[in-house]
Design an enzyme around this catalytic site. Sequence first.
Site, PDB file in Angstrom:
ATOM      1  N   LYS A   1      44.334  43.027  38.801  1.00 56.71           N
ATOM      2  CA  LYS A   1      43.933  43.938  39.884  1.00 56.71           C
ATOM      3  C   LYS A   1      44.574  43.589  41.231  1.00 56.71           C
ATOM      4  O   LYS A   1      44.911  44.471  42.006  1.00 56.71           O
ATOM      5  CB  LYS A   1      42.417  43.933  40.040  1.00 56.71           C
ATOM      6  CG  LYS A   1      41.693  44.592  38.878  1.00 56.71           C
ATOM      7  CD  LYS A   1      40.196  44.544  39.052  1.00 56.71           C
ATOM      8  CE  LYS A   1      39.502  45.100  37.829  1.00 56.71           C
ATOM      9  NZ  LYS A   1      38.052  45.056  37.914  1.00 56.71           N
TER      10      LYS A   1
ATOM     11  N   ASP B   1      35.816  50.130  41.604  1.00 56.06           N
ATOM     12  CA  ASP B   1      34.766  49.120  41.364  1.00 56.06           C
ATOM     13  C   ASP B   1      33.845  49.058  42.587  1.00 56.06           C
ATOM     14  O   ASP B   1      32.633  48.874  42.453  1.00 56.06           O
ATOM     15  CB  ASP B   1      35.380  47.723  41.148  1.00 56.06           C
ATOM     16  CG  ASP B   1      36.077  47.602  39.807  1.00 56.06           C
ATOM     17  OD1 ASP B   1      35.692  48.313  38.866  1.00 56.06           O
ATOM     18  OD2 ASP B   1      37.005  46.772  39.702  1.00 56.06           O
TER      19      ASP B   1
ATOM     20  N   VAL C   1      26.322  42.184  37.154  1.00 55.84           N
ATOM     21  CA  VAL C   1      27.492  43.003  36.815  1.00 55.84           C
ATOM     22  C   VAL C   1      27.894  42.828  35.361  1.00 55.84           C
ATOM     23  O   VAL C   1      28.668  43.619  34.820  1.00 55.84           O
ATOM     24  CB  VAL C   1      28.723  42.724  37.723  1.00 55.84           C
ATOM     25  CG1 VAL C   1      28.369  42.942  39.191  1.00 55.84           C
ATOM     26  CG2 VAL C   1      29.294  41.353  37.497  1.00 55.84           C
TER      27      VAL C   1
HETATM   28  P1  NAD Z   1      36.468  36.114  37.644  1.00 58.18           P
HETATM   29  O1  NAD Z   1      36.843  34.995  36.742  1.00 58.18           O
HETATM   30  O2  NAD Z   1      37.521  36.815  38.427  1.00 58.18           O
HETATM   31  O3  NAD Z   1      35.365  35.619  38.692  1.00 58.18           O
HETATM   32  C1  NAD Z   1      34.212  34.914  38.327  1.00 58.18           C
HETATM   33  C2  NAD Z   1      33.807  34.038  39.502  1.00 58.18           C
HETATM   34  O4  NAD Z   1      32.548  33.428  39.195  1.00 58.18           O
HETATM   35  C3  NAD Z   1      34.779  32.900  39.777  1.00 58.18           C
HETATM   36  O5  NAD Z   1      35.075  32.871  41.160  1.00 58.18           O
HETATM   37  C4  NAD Z   1      34.039  31.641  39.333  1.00 58.18           C
HETATM   38  O6  NAD Z   1      34.381  30.504  40.095  1.00 58.18           O
HETATM   39  C5  NAD Z   1      32.604  32.049  39.568  1.00 58.18           C
HETATM   40  N1  NAD Z   1      31.623  31.347  38.733  1.00 58.18           N
HETATM   41  C6  NAD Z   1      31.653  31.163  37.397  1.00 58.18           C
HETATM   42  N2  NAD Z   1      30.538  30.521  36.993  1.00 58.18           N
HETATM   43  C7  NAD Z   1      29.785  30.302  38.101  1.00 58.18           C
HETATM   44  C8  NAD Z   1      28.517  29.703  38.334  1.00 58.18           C
HETATM   45  N3  NAD Z   1      27.778  29.191  37.331  1.00 58.18           N
HETATM   46  N4  NAD Z   1      28.049  29.668  39.596  1.00 58.18           N
HETATM   47  C9  NAD Z   1      28.768  30.170  40.631  1.00 58.18           C
HETATM   48  N5  NAD Z   1      29.984  30.755  40.468  1.00 58.18           N
HETATM   49  C10 NAD Z   1      30.480  30.816  39.221  1.00 58.18           C
HETATM   50  O7  NAD Z   1      35.700  37.145  36.700  1.00 58.18           O
HETATM   51  P2  NAD Z   1      35.392  38.677  37.041  1.00 58.18           P
HETATM   52  O8  NAD Z   1      36.531  39.531  36.634  1.00 58.18           O
HETATM   53  O9  NAD Z   1      34.907  38.742  38.444  1.00 58.18           O
HETATM   54  O10 NAD Z   1      34.211  38.996  36.021  1.00 58.18           O
HETATM   55  C11 NAD Z   1      32.917  38.461  36.197  1.00 58.18           C
HETATM   56  C12 NAD Z   1      31.941  39.225  35.316  1.00 58.18           C
HETATM   57  O11 NAD Z   1      31.869  40.580  35.789  1.00 58.18           O
HETATM   58  C13 NAD Z   1      32.369  39.335  33.846  1.00 58.18           C
HETATM   59  O12 NAD Z   1      31.235  39.214  33.017  1.00 58.18           O
HETATM   60  C14 NAD Z   1      32.931  40.744  33.737  1.00 58.18           C
HETATM   61  O13 NAD Z   1      32.795  41.282  32.435  1.00 58.18           O
HETATM   62  C15 NAD Z   1      32.016  41.472  34.698  1.00 58.18           C
HETATM   63  N6  NAD Z   1      32.561  42.715  35.240  1.00 58.18           N
HETATM   64  C16 NAD Z   1      31.754  43.793  35.215  1.00 58.18           C
HETATM   65  C17 NAD Z   1      32.212  44.986  35.721  1.00 58.18           C
HETATM   66  C18 NAD Z   1      31.328  46.193  35.669  1.00 58.18           C
HETATM   67  O14 NAD Z   1      31.829  47.306  35.870  1.00 58.18           O
HETATM   68  N7  NAD Z   1      30.036  46.043  35.429  1.00 58.18           N
HETATM   69  C19 NAD Z   1      33.495  45.087  36.294  1.00 58.18           C
HETATM   70  C20 NAD Z   1      34.292  43.935  36.332  1.00 58.18           C
HETATM   71  C21 NAD Z   1      33.813  42.750  35.788  1.00 58.18           C
END
Ligand code: NAD
Length: 284
Positions: A73, A110, A229
Amino acid sequence: MTSSLLLGLIGVGISASRTPRMHENEGAAHSIPTIYRTIDIAEPRLAEVGLEELLTAAIRLGFDGLNITHPFKQRFIDLLDDVDPVAARIGSVNTVVIDAAGKTTGHNTDVTGFAAGFRAGLHGAATEVVVQIGAGGAGRAVGFALAELGVGELIIADTDIDRAAGLATDIGTVTGSRVRARAIGLDELEGAAASAQGIVNATPVGMKAYPGTPVDTSVFGSDTWVADVVYFPLETQLLAEARAKGCRTLDGSGMAVNQAIDAFELFSSQKADPQRMRETFLSF
Ligand code: NAD
């Protein structure tokens, strides 16, 4: 009116995505024959292909639009002819419209999708103080959406404190928003959550591969609202524990469905039916 749509999703590990079916079903309901392909960079035949080459191929083959997902993205934004102000501010795109002349414009649905899901599912929720956990790809969109929703104080925690601080700084530059955003360390998380009105999980914690909750839910009061999310599964441990305490909750389907609703309108200039899109999303 658009007579047909050729669309695609570029990402990694996207074979189970529900987005293609939402667009194809919605297109059919509007009498717009719609083909939506997943373009999974994890597949061996695409391993050597660069993003620029893929975009050029999509333009030449007559694609009308693309969705972009993890982990592209942010990188995709530099390849486009034009970027709308929301996507430019957050620095990432999840939707690219390709016009008849091959000109590309990036958007971030998003952000609008999380905001629309929040308005529908947590209408009237108090937003003076909100804690957001996770400042990655989804977290950036959520943070900017919360600012747009009128949150007063946004407290952001991430295992990567620099990422949380960077997002807080970026949100602080949003003009016209009243939000005061700041980052905290994980050691401060429970204390902040105890006095916040709302909690948003934007980490992958709660997915099968990342079990548990990102915060100790014993600090929530029954009037705390909790949004997640994560949408694989929809009922995360965080939401189950919050609901058991009487909290209002919002699952990840709100953001997932509404980002597709907004993208469909950008691709087709037609309004998607929210109920039908939601039913398609839930029909898997
Ligand atoms: P990402 O890897 O880009 O970001 C995740 C972030 O969470 C990272 O910065 C990481 O350091 C942090 N993190 C991980 N574990 C943690 C914890 N225990 N405490 C604090 N911080 C923590 O991932 P992403 O693309 O942002 O995706 C995250 C989630 O969102 C996934 O489950 C994905 O499927 C979901 N998502 C949902 C939608 C939707 O439309 N509902 C859209 C995009 C992503």
